[in-house]
Design a protein around this motif. Sequence first.
Motif, PDB file in Angstrom:
ATOM      1  N   GLU A 120      -3.255   3.629  -4.315  1.00  0.00           N
ATOM      2  CA  GLU A 120      -4.379   3.044  -3.588  1.00  0.00           C
ATOM      3  C   GLU A 120      -3.876   2.202  -2.422  1.00  0.00           C
ATOM      4  O   GLU A 120      -2.771   1.651  -2.460  1.00  0.00           O
ATOM      5  N   LEU A 121      -4.726   2.086  -1.404  1.00  0.00           N
ATOM      6  CA  LEU A 121      -4.305   1.393  -0.192  1.00  0.00           C
ATOM      7  C   LEU A 121      -4.078  -0.098  -0.432  1.00  0.00           C
ATOM      8  O   LEU A 121      -3.253  -0.727   0.240  1.00  0.00           O
ATOM      9  N   ASP A 122      -4.774  -0.684  -1.408  1.00  0.00           N
ATOM     10  CA  ASP A 122      -4.617  -2.119  -1.664  1.00  0.00           C
ATOM     11  C   ASP A 122      -3.505  -2.419  -2.667  1.00  0.00           C
ATOM     12  O   ASP A 122      -3.383  -3.557  -3.134  1.00  0.00           O
ATOM     13  N   LEU A 123      -2.675  -1.425  -3.003  1.00  0.00           N
ATOM     14  CA  LEU A 123      -1.613  -1.635  -3.998  1.00  0.00           C
ATOM     15  C   LEU A 123      -0.700  -2.793  -3.611  1.00  0.00           C
ATOM     16  O   LEU A 123      -0.307  -3.603  -4.453  1.00  0.00           O
ATOM     17  N   LEU A 124      -0.339  -2.885  -2.339  1.00  0.00           N
ATOM     18  CA  LEU A 124       0.616  -3.914  -1.920  1.00  0.00           C
ATOM     19  C   LEU A 124       0.015  -5.318  -1.982  1.00  0.00           C
ATOM     20  O   LEU A 124       0.770  -6.300  -1.975  1.00  0.00           O
ATOM     21  N   ASP A 125      -1.298  -5.401  -2.042  1.00  0.00           N
ATOM     22  CA  ASP A 125      -1.948  -6.722  -2.065  1.00  0.00           C
ATOM     23  C   ASP A 125      -1.585  -7.511  -3.320  1.00  0.00           C
ATOM     24  O   ASP A 125      -1.642  -8.752  -3.308  1.00  0.00           O
ATOM     25  N   VAL A 126      -1.247  -6.827  -4.421  1.00  0.00           N
ATOM     26  CA  VAL A 126      -0.948  -7.537  -5.668  1.00  0.00           C
ATOM     27  C   VAL A 126       0.562  -7.696  -5.879  1.00  0.00           C
ATOM     28  O   VAL A 126       0.982  -8.301  -6.874  1.00  0.00           O
ATOM     29  N   MET A 127       1.365  -7.165  -4.969  1.00  0.00           N
ATOM     30  CA  MET A 127       2.815  -7.201  -5.148  1.00  0.00           C
ATOM     31  C   MET A 127       3.417  -8.524  -4.653  1.00  0.00           C
ATOM     32  O   MET A 127       3.082  -8.999  -3.571  1.00  0.00           O
ATOM     33  N   ASP A 128       4.310  -9.059  -5.446  1.00  0.00           N
ATOM     34  CA  ASP A 128       5.032 -10.258  -5.024  1.00  0.00           C
ATOM     35  C   ASP A 128       6.225  -9.913  -4.150  1.00  0.00           C
ATOM     36  O   ASP A 128       6.588 -10.684  -3.259  1.00  0.00           O
TER      37      ASP A 128
END
Length: 292
Positions: free
Chosen positions: A196-204
């Motif tokens: 999903e396009l927002d995957l990186l939003d939750v990555m530290d």
Amino acid sequence: MTDGIWLRCGIGHFNVLRGHLNGLGEHGVSGIKVVGDFVPNYKVGLPSELAMATLFDPTTGIPLAVLDATMITAARTGAMTTVGARHLARQDSKVLGHVGARGTAWWNVTMLDDLLDLDEIRVTSRRPESREKFAAELSAELSTPVRVVATAEEAFDGADVLVEATRLTEPEPLLRTAAVRPGAFVVPYGTVSAVELDLLDVMDKVVVDDWREAQSGRFGSLRRHVDTGRLSPETLYGEIGEIVAGRKPGRENLAERTLFWHRGLSLLDVAIAHLILRKAEAADAGTMLRFH
């Protein structure tokens, strides 16, 4: 030096990877790998990725070796996944969810199982016969229980290590952001995006093997993230080499969500091909061919 060319051909494509390493051999070594990527190959009993490598003397241009690079491609890909896990995954990870059963999958799973004290390995792929065969082969080799599941959602549910190695022909979100829980380590490297396009939003922390390569080419699991600016020099944590060399820390706490995207570098193909050549010479193996 490393570089690559993409060539469309019929129902697949070829990647032509070029590289040179100064530190190998007496004068360094140059090499080229051509790897075909043909998803329907399973219909004729062949791997989707078949490859050949050639090594050259950079001072004369004389060919040094022609090698089967199918195994080289698969093994070095699995090794990169595992190097990432060594530095970015929780070392107490217990559940591996792996989606995809192509050639690199075997090396991903077996190397990760060797690194981590896993309790369960979950595997799936689009075709039931493929995932069943893959699980049977793994079970014959490993002591860790291997469980076949029908969907990517089942494979990734609650997993500590999530590897997406699919063979999609069109983008489809198989690795969903909600599946990435605190402490997870994620490796998406399918040719076509399955995240999903927002995957990186939750990555530290987001790590790549090489930032220049991550920005090039038509393919890659995070291609849209680069193109839309979601993955940029500002959001990128670093390259895996910086972490391995100790210039940046890897995982720093148990709750971090970390992601490693490796595109594959021709320098690794050249280095491994050179190692195989030296071992073959020492064992007096292989066939000598007349060139000139």
